[in-house]
Enzyme design. Structure first.
Site, short mmCIF file in Angstrom:
data_model
loop_
_atom_site.label_atom_id
_atom_site.label_comp_id
_atom_site.label_asym_id
_atom_site.label_seq_id
_atom_site.Cartn_x
_atom_site.Cartn_y
_atom_site.Cartn_z
N LYS A 52 -52.57 69.35 68.81
CA LYS A 52 -51.35 70.00 69.29
C LYS A 52 -51.23 71.39 68.66
O LYS A 52 -51.57 71.57 67.48
CB LYS A 52 -50.14 69.14 68.92
N SER A 128 -42.45 66.73 73.32
CA SER A 128 -43.11 68.01 73.38
C SER A 128 -44.63 67.95 73.31
O SER A 128 -45.29 68.92 73.65
CB SER A 128 -42.60 68.90 72.24
N SER A 152 -41.43 63.01 70.38
CA SER A 152 -42.45 63.85 71.03
C SER A 152 -43.87 63.32 71.06
O SER A 152 -44.71 63.91 71.73
CB SER A 152 -42.46 65.23 70.39
N1 GLN Z 1 -37.27 66.09 72.91
C1 GLN Z 1 -36.76 66.20 71.58
C2 GLN Z 1 -36.31 67.62 71.33
O1 GLN Z 1 -36.30 68.37 72.24
C3 GLN Z 1 -37.79 65.76 70.60
C4 GLN Z 1 -38.79 66.78 70.30
C5 GLN Z 1 -39.79 66.35 69.27
O2 GLN Z 1 -39.92 65.19 68.92
N2 GLN Z 1 -40.49 67.34 68.76
O3 GLN Z 1 -35.96 67.99 70.25
#
Ligand code: GLN
Length: 448
Positions: A52, A128, A152
């Site tokens: 990532k 994400s 995410s």
């Molecule tokens: N979707 C969540 C956010 O927008 C989680 C993101 C994540 O786990 N990095 O913060």
């Protein structure tokens, strides 16, 4: 394997858009070196991996999905997790697309391009770590690393039909992970099956003197927990996880999975996580507060792009940040800065910290009597690209089942448990006690 990985990338990447940077020349020459070496004992010998893009890779561009870092071509060091993969002779194929600074649930917040769901390219892959999940699902790499602050890793794993684990907070070093919300962030593996996942976690886990929040706790051989035996396993099923807002199709798949557990001799009972309804609000206050502090380092001086417009220092900060950050990142920085400002601190940040403790206590209480908590990973299967992007609150609500796990600091995995009528994957979430990834893997493997 490395050749096969790039062949597959050439075949599908134009439709999937999982990668932001490919490291082809380097990866192929590394593979050549391995081919001529006799050391085949390394546990990831020649295995193609994707990373990532918020995990720092030495001399390989690391953008966090942000225009701010589009020119960050030469990071000076490798993250600890990357060091560990390299030591086991994995080959990095490239860097994977993500929502900007890991803020998002659909990959549509990537400032470069949205990744598409390999099962149906009109749908989002989740986020994400959408690139990390899509690349594994499409067969572009054999495994990837993602990061999980509020879901995410697990949410995109569910949407793309792969296995994704968020370890216990402190299990894996965050050194070299670009911080979003430091008290919640964890790196974890995305793989095609549970065994691969356990293998990768075994390698990347462990105490690291470069991360003071990494825990000094022994790392068990996770693969040894994959016994196939769940007789007598005590499963808690929170009623909030199968209640209002959860798609009937998702509910049905989870209920079927519970029947499978029953047939293998496990027992399940309904329980309650009464404070989980406050999790989304608590998470967005705390994570945005931490993000507003963490992202202060992006000032046009130390990393990334500097605005050309300014003729004095203050304007340079201002213009660099206005031009460099996207809309969602700005929204979070503003929310976080507001929540931390004097006069509001007690009402918002401090209160949210207290609710976080209540959410953690809910889990502690359940784990006195049960081995794992099981429910869906997400309330719905993947949604269409464009469907939720105009409405941040609906987007945030998609994380309602994953966020409590980060707030409590416990481990959670998503494993595939069926398909919707439209042919999109559904994920089963298995949550464990702190540092008990072994039981989570055992339960996931027996079901898989
Ligand atoms: N979707 C969540 C956010 O927008 C989680 C993101 C994540 O786990 N990095 O913060």
């Amino acid at each position: 394997l490395v050749d096969a990985s790039y062949d597959r990338i050439n075949e599908v990447e134009n439709d999937i858009h999982a990668f932001l940077t490919l490291d082809e020349e380097n990866a192929r020459s590394q593979a050549k070196l391995l081919e001529n070496s006799s050391d085949e004992t390394s546990s990831l010998f020649g295995i193609p991996a994707g990373i990532k893009d918020n995990i720092v890779t030495k001399e390989l561009r690391t953008t966090c999905g942000s225009q701010f870092l589009r020119n960050f071509d030469n990071p000076l060091y490798d993250a600890t997790v990357v060091d560990k993969l390299n030591a086991e002779k994995a080959v990095t194929i490239g860097k994977l697309n993500m929502d900007e600074f890991a803020m998002g649930s659909s990959n549509e917040n990537s400032s470069f391009k949205p990744t598409r769901n390999p099962w149906n390219t009109a749908y989002v892959p989740g986020g994400s770590s959408g690139g990390s999940a899509a690349a594994v699902a499409a067969g572009e790499v054999l495994f990837s690393l993602g990061s999980d602050t509020g879901g995410s890793i697990r949410q995109p794993a569910a949407f793309c039909g792969v296995v994704g684990l968020k370890p216990t907070y402190g299990r894996v070093s965050r050194f070299g992970l670009v911080a979003f919300a430091s008290s919640l962030d964890q790196i974890g593996p995305l793989t095609r099956n549970v065994e691969d996942n356990a293998r990768v976690l075994e390698i990347i886990s462990g105490h690291d003197k470069m991360d003071s929040t990494s825990a000094n706790v022994d790392v068990p051989a996770y693969t040894e927990s994959l016994t196939g035996d769940v007789k007598g396993l005590k499963i808690a099923v929170p009623k909030e996880y199968l209640g209002e807002g959860v798609d009937p199709e998702v509910k049905e798949s989870v209920e079927k999975a519970l029947k499978v557990y029953e047939s293998m001799g496990a027992e399940w009972e309904e329980v309650s996580l009464p404070h989980s309804k406050y999790a989304v609000a608590t998470y967005y206050l705390l994570s945005s507060s931490e993000a507003s502090a963490n992202l202060a380092r992006f000032d046009g001086v130390r990393y990334g792009v500097r605005s050309e417009k300014a003729d004095n220092m203050i304007d340079m900060f201002k213009y660099s940040r206005s031009e460099g950050f996207g809309e969602e990142v700005k929204r979070r920085i503003m929310l976080g800065t507001f929540a931390l400002s004097s006069g509001y601190y007690d009402a918002y940040y401090k209160k949210a910290q207290k609710v976080r403790t209540l959410i953690k206590n809910d889990f502690d209480r359940i784990f006195e009597d049960y081995d794992v908590v099981i429910g869906p990973t997400t309330p719905t299967p993947a949604f269409k690209i464009g469907e939720k992007i105009e409405d941040p609150l609906t987007m945030y609500a998609n994380d309602i089942l994953t966020i409590p796990v980060n707030l409590a600091g416990v481990p959670g995995i998503s494993v595939p448990c069926g398909f919707s009528e439209k042919g999109l994957p559904i994920g089963l979430q298995i949550i464990g006690k702190p540092f008990d990834e072994g039981t989570v893997y055992r339960a996931a493997h027996a079901y898989e």
